[in-house]
Design a protein around this motif. Structure first.
Motif, mmCIF file in Angstrom:
data_model
loop_
_atom_site.group_PDB
_atom_site.id
_atom_site.type_symbol
_atom_site.label_atom_id
_atom_site.label_comp_id
_atom_site.label_asym_id
_atom_site.label_seq_id
_atom_site.Cartn_x
_atom_site.Cartn_y
_atom_site.Cartn_z
ATOM 1 N N TYR A 22 0.846 -1.189 0.000
ATOM 2 C CA TYR A 22 0.000 0.000 0.000
ATOM 3 C C TYR A 22 0.884 1.242 0.000
ATOM 4 N N LEU A 23 0.670 2.114 -0.959
ATOM 5 C CA LEU A 23 1.488 3.312 -1.128
ATOM 6 C C LEU A 23 0.779 4.500 -0.481
ATOM 7 N N VAL A 24 1.478 5.167 0.440
ATOM 8 C CA VAL A 24 0.934 6.336 1.134
ATOM 9 C C VAL A 24 1.780 7.546 0.746
ATOM 10 N N GLU A 25 1.123 8.607 0.266
ATOM 11 C CA GLU A 25 1.847 9.781 -0.218
ATOM 12 C C GLU A 25 1.310 11.061 0.421
ATOM 13 N N ALA A 26 2.239 11.962 0.727
ATOM 14 C CA ALA A 26 1.895 13.308 1.189
ATOM 15 C C ALA A 26 3.126 14.186 1.065
ATOM 16 N N ASP A 27 2.927 15.412 0.649
ATOM 17 C CA ASP A 27 4.010 16.396 0.529
ATOM 18 C C ASP A 27 5.170 15.868 -0.312
ATOM 19 N N GLY A 28 4.870 15.068 -1.331
ATOM 20 C CA GLY A 28 5.891 14.539 -2.209
ATOM 21 C C GLY A 28 6.666 13.365 -1.640
ATOM 22 N N PHE A 29 6.298 12.898 -0.458
ATOM 23 C CA PHE A 29 6.986 11.774 0.198
ATOM 24 C C PHE A 29 6.184 10.499 -0.034
ATOM 25 N N ARG A 30 6.884 9.402 -0.354
ATOM 26 C CA ARG A 30 6.219 8.126 -0.655
ATOM 27 C C ARG A 30 6.661 7.057 0.340
ATOM 28 N N LEU A 31 5.711 6.598 1.125
ATOM 29 C CA LEU A 31 5.925 5.540 2.110
ATOM 30 C C LEU A 31 5.171 4.299 1.653
ATOM 31 N N LEU A 32 5.868 3.172 1.527
ATOM 32 C CA LEU A 32 5.221 1.927 1.125
ATOM 33 C C LEU A 32 5.013 1.051 2.352
ATOM 34 N N LEU A 33 3.773 0.627 2.552
ATOM 35 C CA LEU A 33 3.440 -0.294 3.629
ATOM 36 C C LEU A 33 3.416 -1.705 3.053
ATOM 37 N N GLN A 44 5.140 -0.272 -9.979
ATOM 38 C CA GLN A 44 5.657 0.569 -11.065
ATOM 39 C C GLN A 44 4.558 1.198 -11.910
ATOM 40 N N ARG A 45 3.302 0.771 -11.692
ATOM 41 C CA ARG A 45 2.176 1.451 -12.325
ATOM 42 C C ARG A 45 1.850 2.765 -11.619
ATOM 43 N N HIS A 46 2.343 2.907 -10.394
ATOM 44 C CA HIS A 46 1.932 4.034 -9.554
ATOM 45 C C HIS A 46 3.059 4.985 -9.189
ATOM 46 N N CYS A 47 4.291 4.540 -9.265
ATOM 47 C CA CYS A 47 5.422 5.441 -9.028
ATOM 48 C C CYS A 47 6.673 4.838 -9.646
ATOM 49 N N GLY A 48 7.690 5.666 -9.814
ATOM 50 C CA GLY A 48 8.933 5.181 -10.381
ATOM 51 C C GLY A 48 9.619 4.171 -9.478
ATOM 52 N N LEU A 49 10.409 3.308 -10.079
ATOM 53 C CA LEU A 49 11.089 2.245 -9.352
ATOM 54 C C LEU A 49 11.974 2.780 -8.234
ATOM 55 N N TYR A 50 12.507 3.963 -8.422
ATOM 56 C CA TYR A 50 13.434 4.524 -7.437
ATOM 57 C C TYR A 50 12.854 5.739 -6.710
ATOM 58 N N ASP A 51 11.550 5.854 -6.704
ATOM 59 C CA ASP A 51 10.909 7.035 -6.128
ATOM 60 C C ASP A 51 10.400 6.846 -4.702
ATOM 61 N N LEU A 52 10.548 5.656 -4.136
ATOM 62 C CA LEU A 52 10.131 5.462 -2.748
ATOM 63 C C LEU A 52 11.070 6.203 -1.806
ATOM 64 N N ASP A 53 10.506 6.676 -0.687
ATOM 65 C CA ASP A 53 11.301 7.362 0.332
ATOM 66 C C ASP A 53 11.473 6.531 1.603
ATOM 67 N N ALA A 54 10.606 5.553 1.822
ATOM 68 C CA ALA A 54 10.722 4.678 2.985
ATOM 69 C C ALA A 54 9.793 3.485 2.789
ATOM 70 N N VAL A 55 10.120 2.379 3.447
ATOM 71 C CA VAL A 55 9.300 1.164 3.426
ATOM 72 C C VAL A 55 9.052 0.723 4.857
ATOM 73 N N PHE A 56 7.809 0.346 5.144
ATOM 74 C CA PHE A 56 7.415 -0.251 6.421
ATOM 75 C C PHE A 56 7.008 -1.691 6.150
ATOM 76 N N LEU A 57 7.659 -2.635 6.829
ATOM 77 C CA LEU A 57 7.308 -4.054 6.715
ATOM 78 C C LEU A 57 6.640 -4.494 8.010
ATOM 79 N N SER A 58 5.358 -4.803 7.925
ATOM 80 C CA SER A 58 4.611 -5.137 9.141
ATOM 81 C C SER A 58 5.128 -6.407 9.793
ATOM 82 N N HIS A 59 5.529 -7.380 8.973
ATOM 83 C CA HIS A 59 6.105 -8.620 9.500
ATOM 84 C C HIS A 59 6.800 -9.354 8.365
#
Length: 250
Positions: A22-33, A44-59
């Motif tokens: 799940y991609l969460v975006e605000a103020d140009g920052f992209r956090l992937l859950l 890659q349908r929703h953002c560039g391959l290298y455009d993530l700013d952080a990843v959260f892995l729940s488990h």
């Protein structure tokens, strides 16, 4: 905040969706859950391959983290533009070793850490970019965390994978959107400390007075329509089934 469902299938990909991401975006920052099976392609349908700013892995079950191995390939062996700078990755203790073991053929034990900046999750409050987040350990056979993401006075809560537990209620309380797993069917499976059913997800939404409930992580063998009906039977707010590609403004 903008929430995009990259993948929402539980346990294994369906014909229509990758696993949890799940991609969460605000103020140009992209956090992937989460980054489960098949999600890197869909991302890659929703953002560039290298455009993530952080990843959260729940488990660290494969349907929530395994595409980090192929993402390592994309970041480590990137030729055009050079190797990527380390990306913050928030995960349970042992995340780096879990991914090294899964990949099995990293150039050396330091390679994952050259492109991922691993940060160990605990039950805590902290900042990720423009987001104020709260993580709570929830009830699952492996160490698993739900997350509450706040920005601009709005709140998104994500359950990760969990059975019934009070910590989930804490995360969901007053959320504008509650993205909640509903893997089981009410009256069919009854395994504690593993997953929720649609009715239980609806009860958390009702008791937490959330603005909107989105049911996710429904395996292909589970009747999603039944889970939706069970949630609506106990919660009179808006309830949706997560679908790959769906976008929500939170």
């Amino acid at each position: 905040m903008k929430l995009t469902v990259v993948g929402c299938s539980g346990s294994f990909p369906s014909a229509d969706s990758a696993c949890s991401s799940y991609l969460v975006e605000a103020d140009g920052f992209r956090l992937l859950l989460d980054m489960g099976n098949g999600s890197l392609g869909a991302l890659q349908r929703h953002c560039g391959l290298y455009d993530l700013d952080a990843v959260f892995l729940s488990h660290l079950h494969a349907d929530h983290c395994i595409d980090m191995c192929v993402y390592f390939v994309a970041r480590y062996y990137r030729h055009e533009g050079g190797r990527c700078a380390p990306l913050p990755v928030y995960g349970p203790e042992g995340t780096e070793q879990r991914l090294i073991t899964a990949y099995d053929d990293v150039p050396d034990e330091r390679s994952m850490g050259e492109v991922f900046d691993f940060r160990t999750l605990k039950s805590a409050g902290f900042e990720i970019g423009p987001f104020t987040v709260r993580t709570e350990r929830v009830s699952h056979p492996v160490e698993s965390y739900g997350i509450r993401v706040e920005h601009g006075g709005r709140v998104l809560a994500y359950s990760g994978d969990t059975g019934v537990c009070p910590e989930l209620g804490t995360l969901a309380e007053g959320a504008d959107l509650f993205l909640c797993e509903a893997s089981f069917t009410h009256g069919k499976e009854a395994i504690p400390d593993l997953h929720l059913n649609g009715r239980e997800a609806g009860e958390y939404a009702r008791d937490g007075r959330v603005g909107r409930l989105v049911l996710t992580h429904i395996p292909p063998w589970t009747d999603a329509a039944q889970n939706l009906a069970d949630a609506r039977a106990v919660y009179d707010g808006r309830v949706d089934l997560a679908m790959a590609g769906a976008v929500y403004e939170v």
